[in-house]
Scaffold this motif. Structure first.
Motif, PDB file in Angstrom:
ATOM      1  N   GLU A 176      57.145  11.301 107.843  1.00  0.00           N
ATOM      2  CA  GLU A 176      57.646  10.244 106.701  1.00  0.00           C
ATOM      3  C   GLU A 176      57.400  10.562 105.359  1.00  0.00           C
ATOM      4  O   GLU A 176      58.198  10.433 104.396  1.00  0.00           O
ATOM      5  N   THR A 177      56.043  11.163 105.228  1.00  0.00           N
ATOM      6  CA  THR A 177      55.761  11.259 104.067  1.00  0.00           C
ATOM      7  C   THR A 177      56.290  12.736 103.328  1.00  0.00           C
ATOM      8  O   THR A 177      56.415  12.631 102.136  1.00  0.00           O
ATOM      9  N   ASP A 178      56.475  13.452 104.238  1.00  0.00           N
ATOM     10  CA  ASP A 178      57.289  14.719 103.980  1.00  0.00           C
ATOM     11  C   ASP A 178      58.476  14.377 103.154  1.00  0.00           C
ATOM     12  O   ASP A 178      58.721  14.755 101.911  1.00  0.00           O
ATOM     13  N   ARG A 179      59.310  13.158 103.693  1.00  0.00           N
ATOM     14  CA  ARG A 179      60.436  12.898 103.161  1.00  0.00           C
ATOM     15  C   ARG A 179      60.130  12.183 101.802  1.00  0.00           C
ATOM     16  O   ARG A 179      60.877  11.990 101.035  1.00  0.00           O
ATOM     17  N   ALA A 180      59.105  11.432 101.730  1.00  0.00           N
ATOM     18  CA  ALA A 180      58.826  10.533 100.616  1.00  0.00           C
ATOM     19  C   ALA A 180      58.463  11.617  99.478  1.00  0.00           C
ATOM     20  O   ALA A 180      58.944  11.152  98.307  1.00  0.00           O
ATOM     21  N   LEU A 181      57.920  12.643  99.574  1.00  0.00           N
ATOM     22  CA  LEU A 181      57.462  13.724  98.865  1.00  0.00           C
ATOM     23  C   LEU A 181      58.614  14.705  98.362  1.00  0.00           C
ATOM     24  O   LEU A 181      58.593  14.971  97.063  1.00  0.00           O
ATOM     25  N   PHE A 182      59.294  14.973  99.246  1.00  0.00           N
ATOM     26  CA  PHE A 182      60.233  15.977  99.107  1.00  0.00           C
ATOM     27  C   PHE A 182      61.721  15.588  99.048  1.00  0.00           C
ATOM     28  O   PHE A 182      62.796  16.391  98.862  1.00  0.00           O
ATOM     29  N   THR A 283      51.982  16.479  95.551  1.00  0.00           N
ATOM     30  CA  THR A 283      52.530  17.928  95.324  1.00  0.00           C
ATOM     31  C   THR A 283      52.172  18.385  93.840  1.00  0.00           C
ATOM     32  O   THR A 283      52.436  17.262  92.951  1.00  0.00           O
ATOM     33  N   TYR A 284      52.465  19.248  93.580  1.00  0.00           N
ATOM     34  CA  TYR A 284      52.414  19.826  92.200  1.00  0.00           C
ATOM     35  C   TYR A 284      53.174  21.216  91.860  1.00  0.00           C
ATOM     36  O   TYR A 284      53.321  21.892  92.909  1.00  0.00           O
ATOM     37  N   ARG A 285      53.443  21.425  90.671  1.00  0.00           N
ATOM     38  CA  ARG A 285      53.877  22.655  90.336  1.00  0.00           C
ATOM     39  C   ARG A 285      52.845  23.567  90.192  1.00  0.00           C
ATOM     40  O   ARG A 285      51.444  23.089  90.072  1.00  0.00           O
ATOM     41  N   SER A 341      50.220  21.699  97.394  1.00  0.00           N
ATOM     42  CA  SER A 341      50.351  20.457  98.181  1.00  0.00           C
ATOM     43  C   SER A 341      48.992  19.728  98.668  1.00  0.00           C
ATOM     44  O   SER A 341      47.987  20.774  98.900  1.00  0.00           O
ATOM     45  N   PHE A 342      48.533  18.742  98.071  1.00  0.00           N
ATOM     46  CA  PHE A 342      46.921  18.226  98.405  1.00  0.00           C
ATOM     47  C   PHE A 342      47.414  16.943  99.357  1.00  0.00           C
ATOM     48  O   PHE A 342      47.936  16.215  99.130  1.00  0.00           O
ATOM     49  N   TRP A 343      46.375  17.083 100.432  1.00  0.00           N
ATOM     50  CA  TRP A 343      46.365  15.798 101.241  1.00  0.00           C
ATOM     51  C   TRP A 343      44.918  15.528 101.457  1.00  0.00           C
ATOM     52  O   TRP A 343      43.889  16.184 101.446  1.00  0.00           O
ATOM     53  N   LEU A 344      44.513  14.244 101.543  1.00  0.00           N
ATOM     54  CA  LEU A 344      43.212  13.763 101.959  1.00  0.00           C
ATOM     55  C   LEU A 344      43.575  12.633 103.219  1.00  0.00           C
ATOM     56  O   LEU A 344      44.350  11.744 103.018  1.00  0.00           O
ATOM     57  N   THR A 345      42.495  12.425 104.165  1.00  0.00           N
ATOM     58  CA  THR A 345      42.646  11.323 104.981  1.00  0.00           C
ATOM     59  C   THR A 345      41.264  11.143 104.930  1.00  0.00           C
ATOM     60  O   THR A 345      40.103  11.593 104.838  1.00  0.00           O
ATOM     61  N   ALA A 346      41.013   9.649 105.329  1.00  0.00           N
ATOM     62  CA  ALA A 346      39.729   9.023 105.569  1.00  0.00           C
ATOM     63  C   ALA A 346      39.886   7.988 106.327  1.00  0.00           C
ATOM     64  O   ALA A 346      40.899   7.441 106.621  1.00  0.00           O
ATOM     65  N   THR A 347      38.746   7.686 106.867  1.00  0.00           N
ATOM     66  CA  THR A 347      38.879   6.197 108.088  1.00  0.00           C
ATOM     67  C   THR A 347      37.489   5.460 107.292  1.00  0.00           C
ATOM     68  O   THR A 347      36.640   5.831 106.862  1.00  0.00           O
ATOM     69  N   THR A 432      40.780  22.921  83.666  1.00  0.00           N
ATOM     70  CA  THR A 432      41.994  23.027  83.661  1.00  0.00           C
ATOM     71  C   THR A 432      42.770  22.742  84.789  1.00  0.00           C
ATOM     72  O   THR A 432      43.944  22.078  84.843  1.00  0.00           O
ATOM     73  N   VAL A 433      42.278  23.356  86.061  1.00  0.00           N
ATOM     74  CA  VAL A 433      42.830  23.159  87.292  1.00  0.00           C
ATOM     75  C   VAL A 433      42.905  21.746  87.626  1.00  0.00           C
ATOM     76  O   VAL A 433      43.563  21.165  88.289  1.00  0.00           O
ATOM     77  N   THR A 434      41.616  21.214  87.767  1.00  0.00           N
ATOM     78  CA  THR A 434      41.350  19.662  88.044  1.00  0.00           C
ATOM     79  C   THR A 434      42.111  18.815  87.371  1.00  0.00           C
ATOM     80  O   THR A 434      42.743  17.784  88.046  1.00  0.00           O
ATOM     81  N   ARG A 435      42.338  18.974  86.040  1.00  0.00           N
ATOM     82  CA  ARG A 435      43.064  18.016  85.351  1.00  0.00           C
ATOM     83  C   ARG A 435      44.509  18.037  85.668  1.00  0.00           C
ATOM     84  O   ARG A 435      45.246  17.030  85.696  1.00  0.00           O
ATOM     85  N   HIS A 436      45.020  19.287  86.135  1.00  0.00           N
ATOM     86  CA  HIS A 436      46.335  19.414  86.544  1.00  0.00           C
ATOM     87  C   HIS A 436      46.661  18.630  87.696  1.00  0.00           C
ATOM     88  O   HIS A 436      47.915  18.133  87.746  1.00  0.00           O
ATOM     89  N   LEU A 437      45.880  18.316  88.671  1.00  0.00           N
ATOM     90  CA  LEU A 437      45.653  17.799  89.938  1.00  0.00           C
ATOM     91  C   LEU A 437      45.727  16.295  89.672  1.00  0.00           C
ATOM     92  O   LEU A 437      46.037  15.651  90.599  1.00  0.00           O
ATOM     93  N   THR A 438      45.609  15.789  88.362  1.00  0.00           N
ATOM     94  CA  THR A 438      45.734  14.370  88.190  1.00  0.00           C
ATOM     95  C   THR A 438      47.084  13.886  87.932  1.00  0.00           C
ATOM     96  O   THR A 438      47.490  12.564  87.620  1.00  0.00           O
ATOM     97  N   ALA A 439      47.957  15.028  87.646  1.00  0.00           N
ATOM     98  CA  ALA A 439      49.590  14.645  87.352  1.00  0.00           C
ATOM     99  C   ALA A 439      50.347  15.150  88.500  1.00  0.00           C
ATOM    100  O   ALA A 439      51.041  16.199  88.345  1.00  0.00           O
ATOM    101  N   PRO A 440      50.460  14.625  89.445  1.00  0.00           N
ATOM    102  CA  PRO A 440      51.068  15.071  90.566  1.00  0.00           C
ATOM    103  C   PRO A 440      52.824  15.165  90.296  1.00  0.00           C
ATOM    104  O   PRO A 440      53.217  14.213  89.589  1.00  0.00           O
ATOM    105  N   ARG A 441      53.265  15.929  90.940  1.00  0.00           N
ATOM    106  CA  ARG A 441      55.048  15.959  90.809  1.00  0.00           C
ATOM    107  C   ARG A 441      55.687  14.871  91.801  1.00  0.00           C
ATOM    108  O   ARG A 441      56.567  14.106  91.420  1.00  0.00           O
ATOM    109  N   SER A 442      54.837  14.606  92.975  1.00  0.00           N
ATOM    110  CA  SER A 442      55.222  13.403  93.793  1.00  0.00           C
ATOM    111  C   SER A 442      54.098  12.883  94.423  1.00  0.00           C
ATOM    112  O   SER A 442      53.139  13.921  94.800  1.00  0.00           O
TER     113      SER A 442
END
Length: 451
Positions: A176-182, A283-285, A341-347, A432-442
């Motif tokens: 479902e999140t694949d479709r939401a992202l892509f 997701t990111y460029r 593509s970044f993912w995080l899971t937590a309980t 530079t890399v970590t700040r890039h990850l604060t602006a996702p494409r989706s």
């Protein structure tokens, strides 16, 4: 046979680690030529001008008795323009070609389909090297499957789908999140397909896709074992009946998914899980002006910092200071060569709601990405560099990275290249890399409760 899932916490590929280093080859006239791609004997050697393959890698290893051979085509489910999951079904049928070219091929093993690659593997005695390569070459010959065999394999693919769907209750949420992202792009396609699409698979569709994707001029051969580049060259040069392409190949590049910076947020209740879960995906460029070794180095340092129990990480405030999260896991993967593509899971810990878990996780993750702790960066960087320097078998490390690169159709970096990249990576470049990850494409978030 195994199939790769869409971007998951694991690749969902069940396979042996069989590749250990490599040589790259561009096709051309017969004859041996090799080029060191690094400054030490552990770096891949490029073998040029051998046969009809796009590339050939040879990894000489005297510490094994068999020759392991793998052939990768840079096409997977993301490239499939027909029914969803057909690339995996085609892999099953193609294995019949490989099996028919020899007497002892296992029918339902030694092959894989990922979102953007398909591979076939054999392990045989060194004296069988010529026949081993011929059998892999047969994967590009016209399909030899009968209609009855194709129907039988379709039933097997359906049973594989049922087994995996039951094995992973969270699968529906990931899809479902694949479709939401892509959206409707190829990146949202499931390698396993769906019961409805699997029911439509037939031999004619598979033959069409096979003609468009299984062409040796696009394929990479990897040989590992007690053989030399000259042995491999002689075996390839002895082949005089190379399969002839029967259609124009599909484009290897997958069109970019649409940008959607609005967060896709939802709550879900599903069967089969014992505890509530948070799923966050982005997701990111690609990061501009970053080489692949630099990107891998920055990623590994970032995750070292995330899971450090020291101040400045992500685990420390969520698990040890405030007892907000009971478990945390995360990953950063390539989307072929065209994105991340970044993912995080937590309980949640006892007494913590999913909403609190999400809010606290988001806050601490943003802090880490925006202004990483410089002292912790230096410490994790030193640890990572020490790991590369003390690697007792860098050729084997290179081999595993090479295999994974072709499974993902992603760039490949040697231990020597990564060691140099880690040494040279400054805090400013890392930030530079970590700040890039604060602006996702989706981006998508799911708060998931047990039914």
């Amino acid at each position: 046979m195994t199939s790769g899932a869409t971007d998951r916490s694991t690749s969902n590929l069940t396979r042996r680690r069989m590749i250990a280093g490599g040589l790259m080859v561009a096709g051309g006239t017969a004859g041996l030529s090799h080029l060191w791609l690094g400054r030490n004997a552990d770096a891949p050697v490029a073998l040029r001008g051998t046969g009809g393959f796009k590339a050939v890698y040879v990894i000489a290893r005297d510490d094994q008795t068999n020759v392991d051979a793998a052939l990768f085509y840079p096409y997977g489910e993301w490239h499939n323009p027909m029914a969803e999951g057909l690339a995996h079904y085609l892999e099953h049928l193609v294995w019949n070609n490989v099996r028919a070219a020899g007497s002892d091929g296992g029918r339902h093993s030694n092959a894989l389909t990922s979102p953007n690659a398909t591979g076939y593997m054999l392990s045989r005695a060194p004296d069988d090297l010529p026949q081993t390569i011929r059998r892999l070459v047969a994967s590009a010959s016209p399909l030899q499957a009968s209609p009855d065999y194709a129907h039988q394999e379709r039933d097997i693919v359906r049973r594989e789908y049922d087994y995996r769907a039951l094995e992973r209750p969270m699968r529906t949420v990931w899809e479902e999140t694949d479709r939401a992202l892509f959206g409707d792009s190829a990146y949202a396609r499931s390698t396993l397909g769906t019961p409805a699409t699997i029911a439509t698979f037939d031999l004619a569709q598979a033959q069409t896709l096979h003609d468009q994707t299984h062409q040796l001029a696009e394929a990479t051969l990897i040989i590992k074992g007690p053989v030399t580049p000259a042995d491999v060259t002689r075996a390839i040069d002895a082949i005089d009946d190379w399969p002839i392409p029967r259609a124009a190949p599909l484009p290897v590049t997958v069109p970019e998914w649409a940008e959607n910076t609005e967060l896709n947020f939802a709550r879900r209740t599903i069967d089969g899980i014992g505890t509530p879960q948070l799923l966050l995906r982005q997701t990111y460029r690609p990061v501009p002006n970053m080489t692949w070794p630099q990107m891998i180095s920055a990623r590994d340092i970032l995750f070292g910092m995330m899971f450090s129990t020291q101040a400045g990480g992500l685990v420390r405030p969520l698990r040890y200071d405030a007892f907000t999260a009971r478990t945390i896991d995360a990953g950063l993967h390539t989307l072929g060569r065209d994105g991340l593509s970044f993912w995080l899971t937590a309980t949640p810990d006892q007494g913590i709601s999913l909403d609190t878990l999400y809010a606290e996780t988001s806050q601490h993750l943003t802090t880490l990405l925006t202004a990483p702790d410089a002292g912790l960066f230096d410490e994790i960087k030193d640890r990572l560099l020490s790991r590369y320097v003390s690697d007792l078998d860098p050729a084997d490390t290179n081999a595993n990275a090479l295999f994974d690169a072709y499974v993902q159709n992603a760039p490949f970096a040697t231990v020597a290249e990564l060691r140099s990249a880690v040494r040279a990576l400054s805090y400013a470049d890392f930030n530079t890399v970590t700040r890039h990850l604060t602006a996702p494409r989706s981006a998508a978030v799911r708060l998931i409760s047990p039914a």
